[in-house]
Write a protein that holds these residues in place. Structure first.
Motif, PDB file in Angstrom:
ATOM      1  N   ARG A  73      -3.218  10.199  -9.827  1.00 12.36           N
ATOM      2  CA  ARG A  73      -4.280  11.346  -9.279  1.00 12.36           C
ATOM      3  C   ARG A  73      -3.867  12.544 -10.256  1.00 12.36           C
ATOM      4  NH1 ARG A  73      -3.358   8.880  -4.426  1.00 12.36           N
ATOM      5  NH2 ARG A  73      -6.055   7.919  -3.645  1.00 12.36           N
ATOM      6  N   TYR A  75     -10.171  -1.871  -0.365  1.00 11.07           N
ATOM      7  CA  TYR A  75      -9.622  -0.220  -0.650  1.00 11.07           C
ATOM      8  C   TYR A  75      -9.694   1.164  -0.006  1.00 11.07           C
ATOM      9  CZ  TYR A  75      -8.525   3.001  -4.319  1.00 11.07           C
ATOM     10  OH  TYR A  75      -7.374   4.039  -4.803  1.00 11.07           O
ATOM     11  N   ASP A 104       2.697   3.829  -3.081  1.00  3.86           N
ATOM     12  CA  ASP A 104       1.384   5.051  -3.092  1.00  3.86           C
ATOM     13  C   ASP A 104       1.415   5.749  -3.921  1.00  3.86           C
ATOM     14  OD1 ASP A 104      -0.399   3.940  -0.499  1.00  3.86           O
ATOM     15  OD2 ASP A 104       1.173   5.589   0.524  1.00  3.86           O
ATOM     16  N   SER A 127      -8.667   1.013   3.115  1.00  6.87           N
ATOM     17  CA  SER A 127      -6.774   1.223   3.205  1.00  6.87           C
ATOM     18  C   SER A 127      -5.990   2.612   2.473  1.00  6.87           C
ATOM     19  CB  SER A 127      -6.544   0.242   2.003  1.00  6.87           C
ATOM     20  OG  SER A 127      -6.877   0.550   0.546  1.00  6.87           O
ATOM     21  N   ARG A 128      -7.382   3.346   2.439  1.00 10.72           N
ATOM     22  CA  ARG A 128      -6.256   4.783   1.966  1.00 10.72           C
ATOM     23  C   ARG A 128      -6.383   5.872   3.193  1.00 10.72           C
ATOM     24  NH1 ARG A 128      -3.999   3.797  -1.648  1.00 10.72           N
ATOM     25  NH2 ARG A 128      -3.870   1.897  -0.818  1.00 10.72           N
ATOM     26  N   LYS A 129      -5.109   6.794   3.159  1.00  6.27           N
ATOM     27  CA  LYS A 129      -4.620   6.912   4.013  1.00  6.27           C
ATOM     28  C   LYS A 129      -5.594   8.225   3.651  1.00  6.27           C
ATOM     29  CE  LYS A 129      -0.145   4.931   4.523  1.00  6.27           C
ATOM     30  NZ  LYS A 129       1.291   5.525   4.561  1.00  6.27           N
ATOM     31  N   ASN A 130      -5.739   8.512   2.799  1.00 13.26           N
ATOM     32  CA  ASN A 130      -7.355   9.581   2.422  1.00 13.26           C
ATOM     33  C   ASN A 130      -8.095   9.853   3.066  1.00 13.26           C
ATOM     34  OD1 ASN A 130      -6.892   9.012   0.753  1.00 13.26           O
ATOM     35  ND2 ASN A 130      -6.489  10.460  -1.127  1.00 13.26           N
ATOM     36  N   TYR A 131      -8.557   8.772   3.565  1.00 15.70           N
ATOM     37  CA  TYR A 131      -9.956   8.810   3.445  1.00 15.70           C
ATOM     38  C   TYR A 131      -9.773   8.687   5.370  1.00 15.70           C
ATOM     39  CZ  TYR A 131     -14.737   6.541   3.797  1.00 15.70           C
ATOM     40  OH  TYR A 131     -15.459   6.349   4.085  1.00 15.70           O
ATOM     41  N   ARG A 179     -11.271   5.940   7.880  1.00 18.87           N
ATOM     42  CA  ARG A 179     -11.117   4.530   7.676  1.00 18.87           C
ATOM     43  C   ARG A 179     -11.427   3.765   9.226  1.00 18.87           C
ATOM     44  NH1 ARG A 179      -5.393   4.077   7.972  1.00 18.87           N
ATOM     45  NH2 ARG A 179      -4.294   5.692   8.516  1.00 18.87           N
ATOM     46  N   GLN A 216      -2.523  -1.506   1.053  1.00 20.52           N
ATOM     47  CA  GLN A 216      -1.622  -1.105   1.716  1.00 20.52           C
ATOM     48  C   GLN A 216      -0.151  -1.459   1.505  1.00 20.52           C
ATOM     49  OE1 GLN A 216      -2.755  -1.587   5.998  1.00 20.52           O
ATOM     50  NE2 GLN A 216      -4.184   0.555   6.122  1.00 20.52           N
ATOM     51  N   MET A 225      -0.296   5.556  -7.665  1.00 19.11           N
ATOM     52  CA  MET A 225      -1.581   6.199  -7.736  1.00 19.11           C
ATOM     53  C   MET A 225      -1.783   7.750  -7.476  1.00 19.11           C
ATOM     54  SD  MET A 225      -3.466   3.016  -4.872  1.00 19.11           S
ATOM     55  CE  MET A 225      -2.062   2.498  -3.955  1.00 19.11           C
ATOM     56  N   GLU A 264     -10.606   8.237  -8.360  1.00 20.65           N
ATOM     57  CA  GLU A 264     -10.527   6.932  -7.948  1.00 20.65           C
ATOM     58  C   GLU A 264     -11.346   5.342  -8.298  1.00 20.65           C
ATOM     59  OE1 GLU A 264      -9.318   6.589  -4.709  1.00 20.65           O
ATOM     60  OE2 GLU A 264      -8.788   8.424  -4.389  1.00 20.65           O
TER      61      GLU A 264
END
Length: 307
Positions: free
Chosen positions: A184, A107, A177, A110-114, A117, A173, A180, A190
């Motif tokens: 948020r 997980y 999105d 797979s997060r684009k905002n991390y 990654r 992925q 989620m 999270e």
């Protein structure tokens, strides 16, 4: 004219799809027959006598029903029960731990905002190509972690699998999105999103990875060979392997010389013993797989869409 051409092309397409489906069904039927036939051959051969196998070969239907192979396997029922217990405990605990690690790691990467990654994804993939090696791993487990002759030595070395993490990443992925993002906006953290939204939507891949972990732990014998000297901690596969080796030794000339017995007196089953061991080892898994079957195919196909 165009309409007729479209109708013809549609008919051809439908015909091609029917042919492909028919071929696929035929191949799967033959594969199913082969798998079921193989298991029935193993099951039937386990009830054959040693002499019958040597004379006529393996058979689904034994000429003479015999339990000599199972008597050899269960000659020490206490050890069998202990090995079953250890195998079940390590399989359950290891599967839960491995599933938690794979899901959480998958997980995160797979997060684009991390931010990290890509680095972590490369690190996970790199471990699929290279590892520390046998000697450093043995030193780590026995000298640093002091896990030798403990049940954790049979659990922790298999708890992390890079391929399962990548499968989890691919499945996560593929989740929308928008779900989620809406969570948020509503103020969900999270952790709340992961446990309340992502995991409930990920039952197919979770069941698939759980099955992979369970099979890995159930069939493992190598960790018992490396890290366990206490017979009460032997896993089922390793104990069965020990029984087979002892049987083969007693049938050898060296074994008969050590025991001081003749060839007829020291005769132990080996050919049918292998088949009985397969039945004893695989039997419990046959009752487990149907519970995961409905998730298995979906988990594999969806988890492999994105890397």
């Amino acid at each position: 004219m165009l309409k007729k051409e479209k109708d013809v092309s549609q008919k051809i397409k439908n015909t091609d799809e029917k042919i492909i489906k028919a071929i696929s069904h035929i191949l799967l039927i033959f594969l199913g027959i082969f798998c079921v036939g193989s298991f029935l051959l193993v099951l039937g051969s386990s009830f054959q006598t040693e002499k019958e196998i040597q004379q006529y070969g393996y058979s689904m239907i034994p000429r003479g029903f015999s339990l000599e192979a199972y008597k050899a396997v269960f000659a020490s029922p206490g050890m069998i029960i202990d090995s079953y217990t250890i195998t079940i405990i390590t399989t359950i605990i290891g599967t839960v731990i491995g599933l938690c690690i794979s899901a959480s790691a998958g997980y995160v990467i797979s997060r684009k905002n991390y931010r990290y990654r890509k680095i972590l994804s490369f690190f996970v993939f790199f471990t699929m190509l290279f590892n520390g090696g046998l000697v450093p791993t043995y030193i780590l487990v026995t000298q640093w972690l002091h896990l030798k002759n403990t049940i954790w030595a049979l659990i922790l070395p298999l708890a992390v699998n890079a391929w399962y993490i990548i499968l989890m990443k691919g499945f996560f992925q593929g989740l929308p999105d928008s779900i989620m993002e809406a969570a948020r906006i509503d103020g969900a953290s999270e952790m709340r999103i992961f446990f309340g939204i992502v995991l409930p939507l990920s039952k197919p891949v979770l069941a698939t990875i759980a099955l992979f972990y369970a099979l890995g732990y159930w069939n493992d014998w190598y960790l018992s060979l490396l890290y366990v000297d206490n017979q009460k901690l032997y896993k089922l596969q390793y104990l069965l392997m020990q029984i087979l080796k002892k049987s083969q030794f007693l049938n050898s000339e060296a074994g008969r010389a050590v025991m001081g017995t003749s060839e007829a007196a020291s005769a132990m089953p080996t050919l049918n013993l292998r088949m009985a061991m397969c039945v004893v080892a695989v039997g419990p898994l046959l009752f487990t797989f149907p519970f995961f079957q409905k998730y298995f195919v979906k988990g594999i196909t969806v988890g492999s869409v994105k890397g």
